[in-house]
Design a protein around this motif. Structure first.
Motif, PDB file in Angstrom:
ATOM      1  N   ARG A  21       1.604   1.819 -26.404  1.00 27.41           N
ATOM      2  CA  ARG A  21       1.111   0.855 -25.416  1.00 27.41           C
ATOM      3  C   ARG A  21       1.793  -0.500 -25.611  1.00 27.41           C
ATOM      4  O   ARG A  21       2.157  -1.177 -24.634  1.00 27.41           O
ATOM      5  CB  ARG A  21      -0.409   0.712 -25.523  1.00 27.41           C
ATOM      6  N   LYS A  22       1.963  -0.904 -26.871  1.00 23.96           N
ATOM      7  CA  LYS A  22       2.658  -2.159 -27.154  1.00 23.96           C
ATOM      8  C   LYS A  22       4.120  -2.062 -26.728  1.00 23.96           C
ATOM      9  O   LYS A  22       4.690  -3.024 -26.206  1.00 23.96           O
ATOM     10  CB  LYS A  22       2.571  -2.481 -28.646  1.00 23.96           C
ATOM     11  N   LEU A  23       4.700  -0.878 -26.937  1.00 21.84           N
ATOM     12  CA  LEU A  23       6.090  -0.672 -26.526  1.00 21.84           C
ATOM     13  C   LEU A  23       6.222  -0.779 -25.012  1.00 21.84           C
ATOM     14  O   LEU A  23       7.138  -1.451 -24.506  1.00 21.84           O
ATOM     15  CB  LEU A  23       6.571   0.704 -26.995  1.00 21.84           C
ATOM     16  N   MET A  24       5.310  -0.157 -24.269  1.00 22.98           N
ATOM     17  CA  MET A  24       5.382  -0.202 -22.816  1.00 22.98           C
ATOM     18  C   MET A  24       5.158  -1.622 -22.301  1.00 22.98           C
ATOM     19  O   MET A  24       5.674  -1.990 -21.236  1.00 22.98           O
ATOM     20  CB  MET A  24       4.352   0.750 -22.198  1.00 22.98           C
ATOM     21  N   ALA A  25       4.387  -2.433 -23.060  1.00 28.43           N
ATOM     22  CA  ALA A  25       4.201  -3.831 -22.673  1.00 28.43           C
ATOM     23  C   ALA A  25       5.529  -4.577 -22.719  1.00 28.43           C
ATOM     24  O   ALA A  25       5.747  -5.527 -21.953  1.00 28.43           O
ATOM     25  CB  ALA A  25       3.180  -4.494 -23.583  1.00 28.43           C
ATOM     26  N   GLU A  26       6.427  -4.143 -23.622  1.00 30.42           N
ATOM     27  CA  GLU A  26       7.754  -4.754 -23.711  1.00 30.42           C
ATOM     28  C   GLU A  26       8.587  -4.459 -22.458  1.00 30.42           C
ATOM     29  O   GLU A  26       9.542  -5.168 -22.162  1.00 30.42           O
ATOM     30  CB  GLU A  26       8.494  -4.215 -24.942  1.00 30.42           C
ATOM     31  N   TYR A  27       8.218  -3.401 -21.747  1.00 36.13           N
ATOM     32  CA  TYR A  27       8.984  -2.975 -20.576  1.00 36.13           C
ATOM     33  C   TYR A  27       8.430  -3.538 -19.269  1.00 36.13           C
ATOM     34  O   TYR A  27       8.864  -3.144 -18.182  1.00 36.13           O
ATOM     35  CB  TYR A  27       8.991  -1.441 -20.483  1.00 36.13           C
ATOM     36  N   GLN A  28       7.458  -4.459 -19.347  1.00 35.49           N
ATOM     37  CA  GLN A  28       6.813  -4.964 -18.139  1.00 35.49           C
ATOM     38  C   GLN A  28       7.785  -5.699 -17.220  1.00 35.49           C
ATOM     39  O   GLN A  28       7.570  -5.770 -16.005  1.00 35.49           O
ATOM     40  CB  GLN A  28       5.646  -5.892 -18.502  1.00 35.49           C
ATOM     41  N   SER A  29       8.837  -6.261 -17.797  1.00 33.64           N
ATOM     42  CA  SER A  29       9.802  -6.998 -16.971  1.00 33.64           C
ATOM     43  C   SER A  29      10.752  -6.068 -16.213  1.00 33.64           C
ATOM     44  O   SER A  29      11.487  -6.511 -15.331  1.00 33.64           O
ATOM     45  CB  SER A  29      10.622  -7.956 -17.841  1.00 33.64           C
ATOM     46  N   LEU A  30      10.729  -4.775 -16.562  1.00 39.29           N
ATOM     47  CA  LEU A  30      11.615  -3.812 -15.912  1.00 39.29           C
ATOM     48  C   LEU A  30      11.016  -3.334 -14.591  1.00 39.29           C
ATOM     49  O   LEU A  30       9.821  -3.467 -14.353  1.00 39.29           O
ATOM     50  CB  LEU A  30      11.836  -2.600 -16.829  1.00 39.29           C
ATOM     51  N   ALA A  31      11.858  -2.756 -13.764  1.00 41.00           N
ATOM     52  CA  ALA A  31      11.371  -2.107 -12.554  1.00 41.00           C
ATOM     53  C   ALA A  31      10.454  -0.955 -12.955  1.00 41.00           C
ATOM     54  O   ALA A  31      10.652  -0.322 -14.008  1.00 41.00           O
ATOM     55  CB  ALA A  31      12.538  -1.590 -11.723  1.00 41.00           C
ATOM     56  N   ALA A  32       9.451  -0.682 -12.127  1.00 44.84           N
ATOM     57  CA  ALA A  32       8.487   0.381 -12.445  1.00 44.84           C
ATOM     58  C   ALA A  32       9.185   1.712 -12.654  1.00 44.84           C
ATOM     59  O   ALA A  32       8.803   2.500 -13.525  1.00 44.84           O
ATOM     60  CB  ALA A  32       7.444   0.497 -11.343  1.00 44.84           C
ATOM     61  N   SER A  33      10.234   1.972 -11.871  1.00 46.34           N
ATOM     62  CA  SER A  33      10.949   3.242 -11.997  1.00 46.34           C
ATOM     63  C   SER A  33      11.655   3.353 -13.350  1.00 46.34           C
ATOM     64  O   SER A  33      11.703   4.430 -13.947  1.00 46.34           O
ATOM     65  CB  SER A  33      11.973   3.387 -10.866  1.00 46.34           C
ATOM     66  N   SER A  34      12.186   2.233 -13.855  1.00 46.07           N
ATOM     67  CA  SER A  34      12.864   2.246 -15.163  1.00 46.07           C
ATOM     68  C   SER A  34      11.855   2.462 -16.292  1.00 46.07           C
ATOM     69  O   SER A  34      12.105   3.239 -17.228  1.00 46.07           O
ATOM     70  CB  SER A  34      13.619   0.929 -15.379  1.00 46.07           C
ATOM     71  N   ALA A  35      10.720   1.777 -16.207  1.00 49.61           N
ATOM     72  CA  ALA A  35       9.681   1.956 -17.225  1.00 49.61           C
ATOM     73  C   ALA A  35       9.142   3.382 -17.205  1.00 49.61           C
ATOM     74  O   ALA A  35       8.880   3.979 -18.262  1.00 49.61           O
ATOM     75  CB  ALA A  35       8.556   0.954 -16.999  1.00 49.61           C
ATOM     76  N   ALA A  36       8.983   3.951 -15.998  1.00 53.44           N
ATOM     77  CA  ALA A  36       8.496   5.328 -15.878  1.00 53.44           C
ATOM     78  C   ALA A  36       9.497   6.308 -16.483  1.00 53.44           C
ATOM     79  O   ALA A  36       9.108   7.296 -17.116  1.00 53.44           O
ATOM     80  CB  ALA A  36       8.242   5.664 -14.411  1.00 53.44           C
ATOM     81  N   ARG A  37      10.785   6.038 -16.299  1.00 57.14           N
ATOM     82  CA  ARG A  37      11.802   6.918 -16.883  1.00 57.14           C
ATOM     83  C   ARG A  37      11.745   6.880 -18.401  1.00 57.14           C
ATOM     84  O   ARG A  37      11.855   7.908 -19.078  1.00 57.14           O
ATOM     85  CB  ARG A  37      13.189   6.483 -16.407  1.00 57.14           C
ATOM     86  N   LYS A  38      11.548   5.700 -18.956  1.00 60.18           N
ATOM     87  CA  LYS A  38      11.468   5.566 -20.414  1.00 60.18           C
ATOM     88  C   LYS A  38      10.236   6.279 -20.962  1.00 60.18           C
ATOM     89  O   LYS A  38      10.295   6.931 -22.019  1.00 60.18           O
ATOM     90  CB  LYS A  38      11.467   4.082 -20.808  1.00 60.18           C
ATOM     91  N   LEU A  39       9.123   6.181 -20.245  1.00 61.19           N
ATOM     92  CA  LEU A  39       7.916   6.889 -20.678  1.00 61.19           C
ATOM     93  C   LEU A  39       8.124   8.391 -20.592  1.00 61.19           C
ATOM     94  O   LEU A  39       7.671   9.150 -21.475  1.00 61.19           O
ATOM     95  CB  LEU A  39       6.722   6.466 -19.826  1.00 61.19           C
ATOM     96  N   SER A  40       8.806   8.859 -19.561  1.00 62.30           N
ATOM     97  CA  SER A  40       9.087  10.290 -19.429  1.00 62.30           C
ATOM     98  C   SER A  40       9.907  10.792 -20.615  1.00 62.30           C
ATOM     99  O   SER A  40       9.649  11.886 -21.146  1.00 62.30           O
ATOM    100  CB  SER A  40       9.831  10.553 -18.117  1.00 62.30           C
ATOM    101  N   ALA A  41      10.881  10.007 -21.043  1.00 62.28           N
ATOM    102  CA  ALA A  41      11.693  10.393 -22.201  1.00 62.28           C
ATOM    103  C   ALA A  41      10.823  10.511 -23.444  1.00 62.28           C
ATOM    104  O   ALA A  41      10.972  11.445 -24.245  1.00 62.28           O
ATOM    105  CB  ALA A  41      12.812   9.375 -22.415  1.00 62.28           C
ATOM    106  N   LEU A  42       9.905   9.572 -23.618  1.00 66.70           N
ATOM    107  CA  LEU A  42       9.011   9.604 -24.775  1.00 66.70           C
ATOM    108  C   LEU A  42       8.086  10.818 -24.727  1.00 66.70           C
ATOM    109  O   LEU A  42       7.864  11.478 -25.752  1.00 66.70           O
ATOM    110  CB  LEU A  42       8.178   8.320 -24.828  1.00 66.70           C
ATOM    111  N   ARG A  43       7.551  11.124 -23.553  1.00 60.34           N
ATOM    112  CA  ARG A  43       6.655  12.280 -23.434  1.00 60.34           C
ATOM    113  C   ARG A  43       7.367  13.578 -23.818  1.00 60.34           C
ATOM    114  O   ARG A  43       6.804  14.428 -24.501  1.00 60.34           O
ATOM    115  CB  ARG A  43       6.109  12.365 -22.004  1.00 60.34           C
TER     116      ARG A  43
END
Length: 307
Positions: free
Chosen positions: A52-74
């Motif tokens: 959750r803290k990591l995803m907070a670091e991605y708040q400045s990114l486009a939603a699609s970019s943050a979603a892609r990063k979360l998909s990689a983690l999953r």
């Protein structure tokens, strides 16, 4: 085991078992290495709170970019769970950033006709410029067969099959499919093949390899400028999108379109169903069986019952 070793093992699995492309593997590596650098501690041992803290670091990114990063983690943690390196997948507890998939830009039938008219004129005559014939064939295959830019520029000469009625395409995930070749494209191909010189295995050779996607992009924009269309409105994907959209408007089956486009999931193909509501109403009025049944027909009496 270090994060680097875990990432390497995950990518080896993605390549061997899922046939992930080189570009996909590179994207996963970038996302996971970045996550390992940002997280407090080991990525492999991270908790849901860490993520959750990591995803907070991605708040400045486009939603699609943050979603892609979360998909990689999953997928990374799902692999570790399958391998017995973890007993849970902490990424499943993280809400996926809300995204809205944008529709690709649309070319009108008139725009397409202008592009083909100019390309055809430039490739006309008994001894047309080689590059003009090449551009016409590239255009025919982008709009006439719906190829991806990467698939098109890397076509080998042996891709032409079935008496030149089909192209054998090696697409995403290294999967092969057959794509119909239109009569127009076959005629242009017959003009192009005699112009190929040397022993290059590529249908569109350039230097020591094949034509690049960047050069294809430039050629299309230059053509658009010559016919008075905004170059920013043209790209290989826009032509692929026009292929799909115009086929659907002509009554093509969505499943057949999925196969031609090489989509693994038909949900991806459904993005091309953005036809206007007036056409849908017209389609129901003309094609539905009730459209051929007289209003108030004696053949259908809903006021009586045989019960």
């Amino acid at each position: 085991m270090s994060d680097g070793s875990l990432i390497d093992r995950f990518l080896e699995m993605m390549a061997a078992e899922r046939g992930a492309s080189r570009n996909t593997l590179a994207a996963y590596r970038r996302d996971l290495v970045q996550a390992a650098e940002l997280i407090n501690g080991s990525l492999g041992a991270a908790s849901a709170d860490d993520l959750r803290k990591l995803m907070a670091e991605y708040q400045s990114l486009a939603a699609s970019s943050a979603a892609r990063k979360l998909s990689a983690l999953r997928q990374f943690y799902a692999f570790l769970l399958d391998e017995g390196d973890r007993d849970n997948n902490p990424a499943l507890d993280i809400a996926r950033p809300a995204t809205q998939r944008p529709l690709p830009r649309i070319l009108t039938h008139g725009d397409v006709e202008q592009l083909f008219s100019r390309a055809g004129e430039e490739a006309a005559g008994e001894a047309p410029p080689v590059n003009a014939v090449r551009l016409l064939l590239l255009l025919e295959l982008l709009y006439g067969s719906g190829l991806r830019a990467s698939e098109l520029v890397s076509l080998p000469r042996r891709a032409v099959a079935g008496g030149r009625e089909f192209l054998i395409i090696r697409g995403k995930g290294d999967k092969e499919r057959l794509v119909p070749l239109s009569e127009r494209a076959r005629e242009t191909l017959d003009r192009w093949l005699p112009l190929l010189t040397g022993a290059s295995p590529w249908l569109f050779p350039s230097g020591k390899g094949h034509l690049s996607r960047v050069r294809l992009f430039q050629m299309l924009r230059e053509l658009a400028a010559r016919v008075g269309i905004d170059p920013a409105a043209i790209s290989p994907h826009v032509l692929r999108h026009a292929f799909a959209t115009h086929l659907l408007e002509g009554g093509a089956d969505l499943r057949a379109l999925q196969l031609m486009l090489g989509h693994a999931d038909i949900a991806t193909t459904e993005i091309y169903t953005h036809v206007d509501s007036r056409r849908l109403v017209e389609l129901v009025n003309r094609r539905h069986p009730l459209a051929r049944m007289p209003l108030g027909s004696a053949d259908v009496d809903l006021t009586t019952s045989s019960a």
